[in-house]
Every structure is written in structure tokens, then in C-alpha cells.
Design a protein around this motif. Structure first.
Motif, PDB file in Angstrom:
ATOM      1  N   THR A   1       3.261  12.818 -14.696  1.00 49.11           N
ATOM      2  CA  THR A   1       1.804  12.693 -14.822  1.00 49.11           C
ATOM      3  C   THR A   1       1.362  12.247 -16.213  1.00 49.11           C
ATOM      4  N   PRO A   2       1.903  12.821 -17.293  1.00 55.75           N
ATOM      5  CA  PRO A   2       1.480  12.342 -18.627  1.00 55.75           C
ATOM      6  C   PRO A   2       1.772  10.856 -18.843  1.00 55.75           C
ATOM      7  N   VAL A   3       2.883  10.376 -18.319  1.00 51.48           N
ATOM      8  CA  VAL A   3       3.222   8.958 -18.468  1.00 51.48           C
ATOM      9  C   VAL A   3       2.235   8.105 -17.682  1.00 51.48           C
ATOM     10  N   ILE A   4       1.992   8.475 -16.436  1.00 49.09           N
ATOM     11  CA  ILE A   4       1.042   7.720 -15.611  1.00 49.09           C
ATOM     12  C   ILE A   4      -0.330   7.701 -16.260  1.00 49.09           C
ATOM     13  N   ASP A   5      -0.768   8.853 -16.745  1.00 47.56           N
ATOM     14  CA  ASP A   5      -2.094   8.938 -17.382  1.00 47.56           C
ATOM     15  C   ASP A   5      -2.206   8.030 -18.602  1.00 47.56           C
ATOM     16  N   SER A   6      -1.084   7.815 -19.285  1.00 51.86           N
ATOM     17  CA  SER A   6      -1.123   7.024 -20.522  1.00 51.86           C
ATOM     18  C   SER A   6      -1.129   5.518 -20.267  1.00 51.86           C
ATOM     19  N   ILE A   7      -0.752   5.097 -19.058  1.00 50.86           N
ATOM     20  CA  ILE A   7      -0.652   3.656 -18.802  1.00 50.86           C
ATOM     21  C   ILE A   7      -1.584   3.157 -17.702  1.00 50.86           C
ATOM     22  N   ILE A   8      -2.165   4.063 -16.955  1.00 48.20           N
ATOM     23  CA  ILE A   8      -2.971   3.646 -15.811  1.00 48.20           C
ATOM     24  C   ILE A   8      -4.316   3.094 -16.276  1.00 48.20           C
ATOM     25  N   THR A   9      -4.800   2.045 -15.629  1.00 44.76           N
ATOM     26  CA  THR A   9      -6.119   1.495 -15.938  1.00 44.76           C
ATOM     27  C   THR A   9      -7.159   2.146 -15.030  1.00 44.76           C
TER      28      THR A   9
ATOM     29  N   GLY B   1       0.792  -1.229   0.000  1.00 47.66           N
ATOM     30  CA  GLY B   1       0.000   0.000   0.000  1.00 47.66           C
ATOM     31  C   GLY B   1       0.817   1.266   0.000  1.00 47.66           C
ATOM     32  N   PHE B   2       2.100   1.162   0.345  1.00 49.98           N
ATOM     33  CA  PHE B   2       2.951   2.352   0.265  1.00 49.98           C
ATOM     34  C   PHE B   2       3.238   2.745  -1.193  1.00 49.98           C
ATOM     35  N   ILE B   3       3.079   1.805  -2.125  1.00 51.22           N
ATOM     36  CA  ILE B   3       3.435   2.078  -3.519  1.00 51.22           C
ATOM     37  C   ILE B   3       2.516   3.096  -4.176  1.00 51.22           C
ATOM     38  N   PRO B   4       1.176   2.944  -4.134  1.00 47.52           N
ATOM     39  CA  PRO B   4       0.324   3.985  -4.731  1.00 47.52           C
ATOM     40  C   PRO B   4       0.556   5.357  -4.111  1.00 47.52           C
ATOM     41  N   ALA B   5       0.787   5.408  -2.793  1.00 51.48           N
ATOM     42  CA  ALA B   5       1.036   6.693  -2.141  1.00 51.48           C
ATOM     43  C   ALA B   5       2.306   7.336  -2.688  1.00 51.48           C
ATOM     44  N   ALA B   6       3.342   6.530  -2.918  1.00 52.48           N
ATOM     45  CA  ALA B   6       4.585   7.068  -3.457  1.00 52.48           C
ATOM     46  C   ALA B   6       4.416   7.531  -4.903  1.00 52.48           C
ATOM     47  N   ILE B   7       3.614   6.813  -5.683  1.00 46.65           N
ATOM     48  CA  ILE B   7       3.364   7.240  -7.066  1.00 46.65           C
ATOM     49  C   ILE B   7       2.658   8.594  -7.075  1.00 46.65           C
ATOM     50  N   VAL B   8       1.650   8.733  -6.216  1.00 48.31           N
ATOM     51  CA  VAL B   8       0.941  10.013  -6.117  1.00 48.31           C
ATOM     52  C   VAL B   8       1.903  11.109  -5.668  1.00 48.31           C
TER      53      VAL B   8
ATOM     54  N   LEU C   1       5.276  11.251  -5.917  1.00 47.37           N
ATOM     55  CA  LEU C   1       6.265  11.572  -6.946  1.00 47.37           C
ATOM     56  C   LEU C   1       5.650  12.343  -8.107  1.00 47.37           C
ATOM     57  N   SER C   2       4.340  12.159  -8.305  1.00 50.15           N
ATOM     58  CA  SER C   2       3.638  12.828  -9.408  1.00 50.15           C
ATOM     59  C   SER C   2       3.065  14.182  -9.012  1.00 50.15           C
ATOM     60  N   ALA C   3       3.305  14.620  -7.791  1.00 51.95           N
ATOM     61  CA  ALA C   3       2.769  15.899  -7.323  1.00 51.95           C
ATOM     62  C   ALA C   3       3.367  17.057  -8.121  1.00 51.95           C
ATOM     63  N   PRO C   4       2.632  18.171  -8.251  1.00 53.38           N
ATOM     64  CA  PRO C   4       3.142  19.326  -9.016  1.00 53.38           C
ATOM     65  C   PRO C   4       4.496  19.827  -8.522  1.00 53.38           C
ATOM     66  N   SER C   5       4.727  19.807  -7.209  1.00 48.25           N
ATOM     67  CA  SER C   5       5.994  20.289  -6.672  1.00 48.25           C
ATOM     68  C   SER C   5       7.115  19.272  -6.816  1.00 48.25           C
ATOM     69  N   ALA C   6       6.772  18.045  -7.223  1.00 48.40           N
ATOM     70  CA  ALA C   6       7.774  16.986  -7.415  1.00 48.40           C
ATOM     71  C   ALA C   6       8.035  16.807  -8.912  1.00 48.40           C
ATOM     72  N   TYR C   7       7.593  15.668  -9.482  1.00 50.29           N
ATOM     73  CA  TYR C   7       7.880  15.382 -10.884  1.00 50.29           C
ATOM     74  C   TYR C   7       6.604  15.351 -11.726  1.00 50.29           C
TER      75      TYR C   7
END
Length: 472
Positions: free
Chosen positions: A278-286, A258-265, A267-273
Motif C-alpha cells: 500500500t505505501p508503494v502504491i500510494d506513492s506512485i498512483i495518480t 480490467g482484471f489488473i486494477p482488481a488484482a492490484i486492489v 494484492l494490496s488488501a490487509p490480509s494480503a500484502y
């Protein structure tokens, strides 16, 4: 999980019995400020116009607050909060908050920067919010670690605990967290007159365990180049997630996934990466994967563990790349950027104490071991203790007496240069390890963390039961 829910009552009783070893003076009184539902609705967290022009660590706003044990019982110490300017991954200005606890008889030439492991991508789980009286206690880890802060306070140290993940609750990005810690130290130093510190350059020791060790390790790494003027005397990091890729693979498809989704969110924050990731995650997420990320963006660590219990990021029901996700160029670069010790310039220049259990079931021991070797090869001074028994949570307790001893030694300027290693073969702890006056606090911490069971396996069993309960 039932055992975990017993912790607040034990700590409430501790506070009621007056075992916090700090006395309330006659002049102490409660503020009457009403607590808002979450930090996004609290104007204090919003930086003033033009704050971008301030230097990192500049004070933007201050207030006094009532801190508490598990949001229930007022903690009778002086507590301040500072909104300060810090820095995003891309170098732009952001703001965050540090909470400062001042004992009634403080040492006025030093303070401890304590980096609690809030391990969440939800702004509601930030320490500055969770520490306040009346707050819904959704961040259990931060609440338990309040007892460690109490130990430092009982020793006469002023303690600052920054919201090092910043305004977006960016869980995982080391550079952002490290700069958040260092700028928090700058803010406390800038606030020295209000705190009664002797100078604007007080001695500092930084400490954190697990998720808090991400912030600590990166602050130690960036200190020489980002904030060399800070009078840091030492660093303490336990259960250190030195390599995010290694940690991800290690906990995937386990009770701690459960720590993994939190870390993805995070790392994808505006102040982070966010701009790149975000465009990469959006293109592959189900659709199912999106639900998991949306859940993690609103929950604290315990709920995250339940929400992604025994699941795998590599499942194509979560994202379409399957096992190839770690080779996707943008994702691979972000993970590499968040591996400690890669850049030789990011090497600590003040003494450091690290400790880690070989049987840690959340953070791989081998990654911390490699990091120590890397830093030592570059001239760092690191004392590394290997804990041969116990799991992740219990190791925070077993290593605590040595950690606190190191803090004291660092402030005294008596740490040894160079690198050394030692091992502890037991998972038992003498309740008097910190001294007679601190025994009640250490005993309560033991109750709060060791109830997780041998090598913390009981936590996994409790989460499994809870997961089945939630699912039915």
C-alpha cells in the motif's frame, strides 16, 4: 454484452422446467431469513471474539441458506454455509465462508471442492453471497459456474465452494487463496456429521478454472506442507494463471485489462500484502489511477472489464513509474511470490489434471506449459491437455468432460502416476459428452459460455460497444 444478459433468463427457464436432475423431497422447505444488502452488513460473516485462538479450518459459525440460479429461482438442494478460521499471508488468523451443496442422494465418503472464478476485489462478489436467493447478480462468472456445480451434484457429489479470497476479497494472492481452499476443506471435514459424511477424513478432489485455478494451483502447491492430513485424491486446474506478471503483461491494454486494477486492489488488501504494498502504491498512483482502483474495489468482474477497457497500467496517467513499475523492488517481490513453481517445496504430491488453450486470450498458455514442466521435473504427477482451438471461456466447456472424468478416476484411485501430455484439435463438443442424464445441464453451460464467440472475440466486441455506451 446483450448476449451475456440473456443467460440468466435461459437458466431461470432451465430451473423452472425442472431440468436440474435433482428432485425435491417432501420435507424440503424454504427458510425465511431476510437477505441483507451486502456481506459487510451480515453478522454471520463477522468472526466471534477469540477466533484467532482456533486452529485453521475450525468452524466458527454455521447456517442453512437457500441457494439459487442467478438469484431468481430456488435451487432445490440442501445448502449450508460455514464461517471458518483460515490464514492471511503474514500468518495471522482471518475468517471466511464456504457454501456446501448436498444432493438428495449423496456419496457419503467424498466431496468436491469447487473454486469458482469470482475474479473480483469486492466483497459483494463473493460466492457465498452471490449463491443466495434474492442476491443482486453482479458476479456473472460465479453465476454461470453454478451450472458446473449442478453437474457435480447430479453425479452425487457433495460440493463445497469456498470464498477463498477471504474477508477482504483479496483477488490474486496465491498463498492466501490456497490456504483458504485447504482450510475450507478442513472445515467441511470438521462438519462431516451434519453433512452425513462417513468420517472426518473424507476423500476430496479440488477443481477450478481461470481465477479459480489460482486458488486450485496454490492449494495443490501448499497441500503437502500446510494441510498434509487432508485426504485429497486429485486436483483439476484449467486456464491456470501460473505467473501473475506474465498474465498482467499479456492482458495489459486489451479488452481484458480490467482484471489488473482488481488484482492490484486484491494484492494490496490487509490480509494480503497491504503492509508492504500500500505505501508503494500510494506513492506512485495518480488521481486517475486512484479512481480506477477505487472503482475496482467495489465492482465485480464484468464491470471491471468495462471500467478499464483497453487501458494500460504502464500509462503514466495511471501511475508515475510507467513501464518501470514491474522493477520496483516491493512490487517485483510480491509478483515473484505469486508465481507458481518457484519454491520446490510447493510441488503437488497427488495427481493433477491441467488443461489450457494455446489461443487463450486472457491467461498465457506458455506460463502454464512452463509450470507443468517444472512440477514434472520435481516428481509431480500431472496430466496436461493442450486445447488447440477455442479461447479462454470456451475452453472451460471443452475441457469439462475430461475434468469430470478425472475427478471420477481420482476418487476411484485409478489415476496414473507420472506426467503425460495430449492435445485436442477441435473446439466442438458432443452434448452427450457427460452422458444422457447430464445433457440438459451441459447444453445450458454451452449456451452460457460459447455465445462469447470464436476464440471469445465476440466478448471483446460486446464490451467495446458497452464501453462506448457507458462513455457517452
Amino acid at each position: 454484452m446483450v448476449a451475456l444478459l440473456k443467460v440468466p433468463m435461459r437458466l431461470a427457464l432451465l430451473a423452472l422446467l425442472g431440468l436440474t436432475v435433482t428432485a425435491r423431497p417432501a420435507t424440503w422447505s424454504l427458510a425465511t431469513r431476510g437477505l441483507v444488502e451486502d456481506p459487510t452488513q451480515d453478522p454471520f460473516y463477522q468472526p466471534p471474539e477469540g477466533f484467532e485462538n482456533e486452529a485453521p479450518g475450525a468452524i466458527l459459525r454455521t447456517r442453512n441458506v437457500i441457494s439459487s440460479f442467478f438469484g431468481l429461482i430456488p435451487n432445490p438442494v440442501e445448502a449450508h454455509q460455514i464461517l471458518y478460521r483460515t490464514t492471511a499471508v503474514d500468518g495471522s488468523a482471518i475468517s471466511t465462508v464456504t457454501t456446501i451443496f448436498k444432493p438428495w442422494v449423496p456419496k457419503t465418503d467424498r466431496f468436491v471442492s469447487f473454486h469458482t472464478a469470482y475474479d473480483s476485489a469486492s466483497i459483494n462478489c463473493t460466492p457465498s453471497y452471490q449463491y443466495q436467493l434474492g442476491t443482486p447478480q453482479t458476479s456473472l462468472i460465479a453465476s454461470v459456474e453454478m451450472i458446473i456445480i449442478e453437474i457435480y451434484l447430479a453425479m452425487g457429489y457433495i460440493v463445497a465452494s469456498p470464498d477463498y479470497e477471504g474477508p477482504d476479497a483479496a483477488f490474486g494472492p496465491g498463498h492466501l487463496e490456497g490456504m483458504g481452499v485447504l482450510d475450507g476443506m478442513r472445515a467441511v471435514s470438521n462438519y462431516h456429521k451434519k453433512l452425513g459424511l462417513d468420517s472426518a477424513s473424507p476423500m476430496i478432489v479440488g477443481a477450478g478454472y481461470s481465477g479459480g485455478a489460482i486458488a486450485t494451483g496454490w492449494a495443490a502447491s501448499l497441500h503437502p506442507t500446510y494441510a498434509p492430513e487432508l485426504n485429497v485424491k486429485g486436483w483439476v486446474a484449467g486456464g491456470t494463471p501460473a505467473n501473475l506478471t506474465g498474465t498482467l503483461v499479456f492482458i495489459d491494454d486489451t479488452p481484458f485489462s480490467g482484471f489488473i486494477p482488481a488484482a492490484i486492489v486484491g494484492l494490496s488488501a490487509p490480509s494480503a500484502y497491504g503492509a508492504e504494498l500500500t505505501p508503494v502504491i500510494d506513492s506512485i498512483i495518480t488521481e486517475n489511477g486512484r479512481e480506477k482502483l477505487d472503482f475496482a474495489a467495489t465492482q465485480c468482474a464484468v464491470a471491471d472489464l468495462v471500467g478499464f477497457f483497453d487501458q494500460s497500467l504502464f500509462d503514466t496517467d495511471i501511475q508515475t513509474l510507467g513501464a518501470g513499475i514491474l522493477q520496483e523492488p516491493t512490487i517485483a517481490k510480491v509478483l515473484a511470490d505469486n508465481t507458481m513453481g518457484v519454491d520446490p517445496n510447493d510441488t503437488p504430491t497427488v495427481p493433477m489434471f491441467m488443461y489450457h488453450a494455446t489461443q487463450d486470450e486472457i491467461i498465457p498458455y506458455s506460463d502454464a506449459d512452463v509450470l507443468v514442466d517444472t512440477w514434472c521435473s520435481r516428481g509431480a504427477s500431472v496430466k496436461f491437455t493442450t486445447l488447440e482451438a477455442g479461447g479462454h471461456a470456451t475452453s472451460e466447456i471443452i475441457g469439462l468432460p475430461d475434468a469430470i472424468s478425472f475427478v471420477k478416476t481420482a476418487f476411484e484411485g485409478k489415476t496414473e502416476s507420472g506426467c503425460s501430455r495430449d492435445s485436442k484439435l477441435t473446439d466442438s463438443l458432443n452434448p452427450l459428452a457427460l452422458g444422457l442424464n447430464l445433457e440438459p445441464l451441459l447444453v445450458q453451460l454451452v449456451h452460457a459460455l460459447t455465445m462469447l464467440g470464436d476464440q471469445d472475440s465476440e466478448m471483446a466486441q460486446n464490451l467495446s460497444v458497452l464501453d462506448k455506451t457507458v462513455s457517452t
